[in-house]
Design a protein around this motif. Structure first.
Motif, short mmCIF file in Angstrom:
data_model
loop_
_atom_site.label_atom_id
_atom_site.label_comp_id
_atom_site.label_asym_id
_atom_site.label_seq_id
_atom_site.Cartn_x
_atom_site.Cartn_y
_atom_site.Cartn_z
N GLY A 1 -17.07 69.89 -28.40
CA GLY A 1 -18.43 70.17 -28.81
C GLY A 1 -19.30 70.36 -27.48
N SER A 2 -18.69 69.98 -26.38
CA SER A 2 -19.30 70.18 -25.00
C SER A 2 -18.65 71.33 -24.26
N LYS A 3 -19.19 72.25 -24.15
CA LYS A 3 -18.79 73.47 -23.19
C LYS A 3 -18.44 72.92 -21.78
N ARG A 4 -19.21 72.07 -21.48
CA ARG A 4 -18.94 71.52 -19.95
C ARG A 4 -17.64 70.90 -19.96
N LEU A 5 -17.50 69.75 -21.00
CA LEU A 5 -16.29 68.95 -20.88
C LEU A 5 -15.01 69.68 -21.45
N SER A 6 -15.32 70.66 -22.39
CA SER A 6 -14.08 71.24 -23.03
C SER A 6 -13.56 72.12 -21.85
N LYS A 7 -14.56 72.87 -21.14
CA LYS A 7 -14.12 73.73 -19.99
C LYS A 7 -13.05 72.88 -18.90
N ILE A 8 -13.48 71.73 -18.57
CA ILE A 8 -12.64 71.14 -17.87
C ILE A 8 -11.46 70.66 -18.36
N ALA A 9 -11.41 70.24 -19.57
CA ALA A 9 -10.07 69.84 -20.43
C ALA A 9 -9.04 70.96 -20.50
N MET A 10 -9.78 72.36 -20.68
CA MET A 10 -8.72 73.75 -20.66
C MET A 10 -8.37 74.15 -19.45
N ILE A 11 -9.08 73.76 -18.58
CA ILE A 11 -8.54 73.95 -17.12
C ILE A 11 -7.33 73.16 -16.78
N GLU A 12 -7.33 71.85 -17.19
CA GLU A 12 -6.48 71.02 -16.94
C GLU A 12 -5.12 71.29 -17.83
N ALA A 13 -5.32 71.98 -19.06
CA ALA A 13 -4.34 72.35 -20.08
C ALA A 13 -3.52 73.72 -19.60
N GLY A 14 -4.18 74.25 -18.53
CA GLY A 14 -3.78 75.56 -18.08
C GLY A 14 -4.19 76.80 -18.88
N VAL A 15 -5.48 76.73 -19.73
CA VAL A 15 -5.92 77.61 -20.47
C VAL A 15 -6.63 78.56 -19.74
N PRO A 16 -6.75 79.86 -19.40
CA PRO A 16 -7.29 80.64 -18.61
C PRO A 16 -8.94 80.32 -18.94
N CYS A 17 -9.50 80.26 -17.89
CA CYS A 17 -11.25 79.95 -17.91
C CYS A 17 -11.82 80.63 -16.85
N ILE A 18 -13.09 80.87 -17.22
CA ILE A 18 -13.99 81.74 -16.39
C ILE A 18 -14.61 80.86 -15.26
N LYS A 19 -14.60 81.52 -14.03
CA LYS A 19 -15.37 81.08 -12.89
C LYS A 19 -16.89 80.37 -13.18
N GLY A 20 -17.18 79.30 -12.91
CA GLY A 20 -18.38 78.70 -13.29
C GLY A 20 -18.82 77.40 -12.57
N TYR A 21 -19.67 76.61 -13.14
CA TYR A 21 -20.24 75.35 -12.78
C TYR A 21 -20.42 74.50 -14.16
N GLN A 22 -19.48 73.37 -14.34
CA GLN A 22 -19.59 72.64 -15.12
C GLN A 22 -19.73 70.94 -14.82
N GLY A 23 -20.41 70.90 -14.01
CA GLY A 23 -20.50 69.43 -13.29
C GLY A 23 -21.50 68.68 -14.20
N ALA A 24 -21.65 67.49 -13.71
CA ALA A 24 -22.39 66.46 -14.56
C ALA A 24 -23.66 66.38 -14.01
N ASP A 25 -23.90 66.79 -12.71
CA ASP A 25 -25.30 66.98 -12.00
C ASP A 25 -26.03 68.11 -12.88
N GLN A 26 -27.06 67.87 -13.37
CA GLN A 26 -27.84 68.94 -14.14
C GLN A 26 -29.22 69.10 -13.58
N SER A 27 -29.47 68.64 -12.29
CA SER A 27 -30.73 68.82 -11.73
C SER A 27 -31.20 70.23 -11.45
N ILE A 28 -32.39 70.86 -11.61
CA ILE A 28 -32.64 71.97 -11.44
C ILE A 28 -32.22 72.74 -9.97
N ASP A 29 -32.19 71.84 -9.08
CA ASP A 29 -31.76 72.24 -7.74
C ASP A 29 -30.51 72.49 -7.62
N VAL A 30 -29.72 71.70 -8.18
CA VAL A 30 -28.10 71.88 -8.11
C VAL A 30 -27.68 73.10 -9.04
#
Length: 669
Positions: free
Chosen positions: A116-145
């Motif tokens: 249900g979390s696009k952020r956490l699921s993408k991290i899990a899919m990368i670990e499972a070897g499922v092809p993923c799009i280049k991006g940012y799925q980090g925990a720091d959600q500040s506007i600056d970051v």
């Protein structure tokens, strides 16, 4: 084994009706829950029992876990089916059901939370070897970051809410100067819709195909995929047309994507029905998009090409049974296409609509071959501002794609929905488009090939539509007054009548001439054009809602309904609402482009972005209105000064209500 005999459906509308249908066929008793707005809805009548759970606001009814679980306990329901939306992908609700000893018809809470979390699921899919799009799925959600990471990824860029779906909290950013505004808007919309402002950033893949794989898993480690669905035709990231199988996907690509989807499901020990969504570029490279841990809106097309009832399979898995088929036993046959019928106005930037359904008829009532309608409405029902504007799904099946499309287009044309503006003509025109027919539509289809379509560009009724409306008002007055000579309209000659019809605030002056003795022949003068109409059945009772007109030797049937001096008309050119204002004085105030900001529909004021006395410019956003799960910006049509603000944040407003008054600047410096 989780044996249950009674199922509560924690949802509303067409999906509640859909689940009830399968449950009844299998002998399960059903319980509906309903809010104030749904007290007389179709799904409430369809269920064996129904429990009132509170006000129309979703937070106090359909999103109240406590009320829904209490309803299950009260009625003795041993299982809960969440449908889609609302609590269907809520991990805490799944846990609450388990604690209450109630079977949740869906995956475990851990899988829901992860996927249900696009952020956490993408991290899990990368670990499972499922092809993923280049991006940012980090925990720091500040506007600056987020801004820093977006610049690293590059543009064009997708800004997405980590939770939820349906296009809410999602923005395509083409250039850096638009980034911060879109991040803030996406965060606000995501917080309102899903209770979380968390975002992910992804490189935008231009003109991809949106392909999703239906998966099913049981409690014994068996996982299968049931082919793919092509959902590429989208508007504002919301699906418009779905079909199975995809005209783009080869058998080799189907197997590769199917295996990736199975791997995704196994990586989180998934159980039940799920959908793994991918974007596929023109070179057949595919990338994980998200996993929906529930039944999809578009599941009927998969059912039609596999011959399976996916709700039945959900019941089996929830009851602890094994899957009915192995992967090599699943066969795809024929082709299926689905469109979503919405209460929205394509002529007004697809603004969601509210109102009463004054007439509703579908080809499914005629047992037409290859046509299926999943619906949640009935005649007399009120479409409110509180819920998603989707009213029904029209689905077709054929031995091949051409037959399926032809059947669906015909079914859309023969569906009658009067009372609320809708996207029926828009859907019909998409199905008639050559690019779609050739199977070449990508997610850029509407922007590239459909922006000037008649269904969206037609902001005023045609001369023919106005003439048909004039004849229908004449017929109405003739029946009410028993004689056409007793009409109240201004008469310049014995059988000539002047009419004034209002549509969307504009008034149209028409002149209607007819022969003596009510021959059924009419000449209507509209904008200096003469439209000739012969009423084939001049004695037709108006309550039937169908007229038969002969125009240029072509005989057509049109659907309509009256509510006093208001006419609802669908003449194949769209849905129109006309008011007869022939006896009303002219409105000297013309609001178009004027100094009033009016509510475009019923809804709630999320924010006011102006103050009394503030100098504002044309196009400036002065407020935010939330309705039907979407935020709508209220923009000024003029330069001027804010004279008065008539509403406050959080207030519920009605359509056309005046929200702000602006003193118009006559001479800009």
């Amino acid at each position: 084994m989780n044996k249950f005999n009674s199922i509560l459906i924690a949802n509303r509308g067409e999906i509640a009706v859909r689940v009830i249908r399968t449950a009844r066929q299998l002998g399960y008793r059903t319980v509906a829950v309903y809010s104030d707005a749904d007290i007389d809805a179709l799904f409430v009548h369809e269920a064996d029992q129904a429990v009132y759970i509170g006000p129309s606001n979703v937070a106090e009814s359909y999103l109240s876990q406590e009320k829904i679980i209490n309803a299950a306990k009260l009625t003795g329901a041993q299982a809960i089916h969440p449908g889609y939306g609302f609590l269907s992908e809520n991990a805490s609700f799944s846990e609450a059901c388990a604690k209450a000893g109630i079977t949740f018809i869906g995956p475990d809470a851990s899988a829901i939370e992860l996927m249900g979390s696009k952020r956490l699921s993408k991290i899990a899919m990368i670990e499972a070897g499922v092809p993923c799009i280049k991006g940012y799925q980090g925990a720091d959600q500040s506007i600056d970051v987020l801004v820093e990471k977006a610049k690293e990824i590059g543009f064009p860029l997708m800004v997405k809410a980590s939770a939820g779906g349906g296009g809410r909290g999602m923005r395509l950013v083409l250039k850096e100067q638009d980034l911060i505004e879109n991040i803030k808007t996406a965060k606000s919309e995501a917080q309102t819709a899903f209770g979380s402002s968390e975002l992910i950033l992804e490189q935008a893949i231009i003109e991809p195909r949106h392909i999703e794989i239906q998966v099913f898993a049981d409690n014994f480690g068996n996982v299968v995929y049931l082919g793919e669905r092509d959902c590429s035709i989208q508007r504002r990231h919301q699906k418009v047309v779905e079909e199975a199988p995809s005209p783009f996907v080869s058998e080799e690509l189907r197997q590769e994507m199917g295996q990736a989807a199975v791997d995704a499901a196994k990586s989180c020990e998934y159980k039940g029905a799920g959908t793994v969504e991918f974007l596929v570029d023109k070179n057949n490279n595919f990338y994980f998009l998200e996993m929906n841990t529930r039944l999809q809106v578009e599941h009927p097309v998969t059912e039609l090409i596999t011959g399976l009832d996916l709700v039945h399979w959900q019941f089996l898995v929830a009851a602890g049974e094994t899957l009915l088929l192995s992967q090599d036993q699943i066969k795809l046959t024929g082709h299926a296409v689905e469109v979503r019928l919405y209460a929205e106005d394509p002529r007004n930037n697809f603004m969601p609509q509210t109102g009463t359904v004054v007439d509703w008829h579908t080809p499914a009532n005629e047992n037409r071959e290859g046509v299926r309608i999943d619906q949640g409405i009935q005649k007399g029902q009120v479409v409110s501002q509180f819920y998603d504007p989707m009213l029904a799904k029209i689905i077709s099946f054929g031995e091949n794609r051409d037959i399926a499309i032809r059947r669906l287009k015909s079914a859309v044309q023969d569906t009658t929905l009067l009372g609320v503006n809708n996207n029926k003509l828009f859907l019909k025109n998409i199905l008639s488009n050559a690019i779609f027919a050739q199977g070449e539509a990508t997610t850029a289809f509407i922007e590239q090939h459909f922006t000037d379509d008649f269904s969206m560009a037609q902001d005023k009724p045609s001369e023919k539509t106005l003439a048909r409306a004039a004849v229908l008002f004449y017929k109405q007055h003739s029946l009410v007054n028993q004689s056409p000579y007793k009409l109240d309209w201004t008469s310049s000659a014995a059988l000539n009548y002047a009419l004034k019809l209002s549509f969307n605030g504009d008034v149209y002056n028409l002149h209607l001439a007819t022969e003596q003795f009510d021959s059924g022949k009419f000449q209507v003068s509209v904008n200096e054009e003469i439209i000739e109409i012969i009423d084939v059945d001049s004695q037709l009772n108006l309550t039937q809602g169908i007229c038969v007109f002969l125009e240029q030797n072509i005989r057509n049937k049109y659907h309509y309904a009256f509510d006093g001096q208001r006419l609802y008309l669908d003449d194949g050119l769209g849905h129109f609402i006309f008011d007869n204002v022939s006896n009303k004085p002219a409105d000297v105030e013309h609001s178009e482009g004027g100094g009033q900001i009016k509510a475009p529909m019923d809804g709630a004021i999320v924010d006011i972005l102006a103050e009394v006395g503030q100098v504002i410019t044309k196009g400036q956003t002065l407020g935010i209105l939330e309705a039907m799960k979407m935020e709508h910006q209220l923009k000024s049509m003029v330069d001027g000064v804010v004279e008065a603000i008539n509403v406050e944040k959080g207030q519920q407003v009605k359509s056309k209500q005046i929200l702000l008054n602006i003193t118009v600047e006559q001479h800009a410096e």
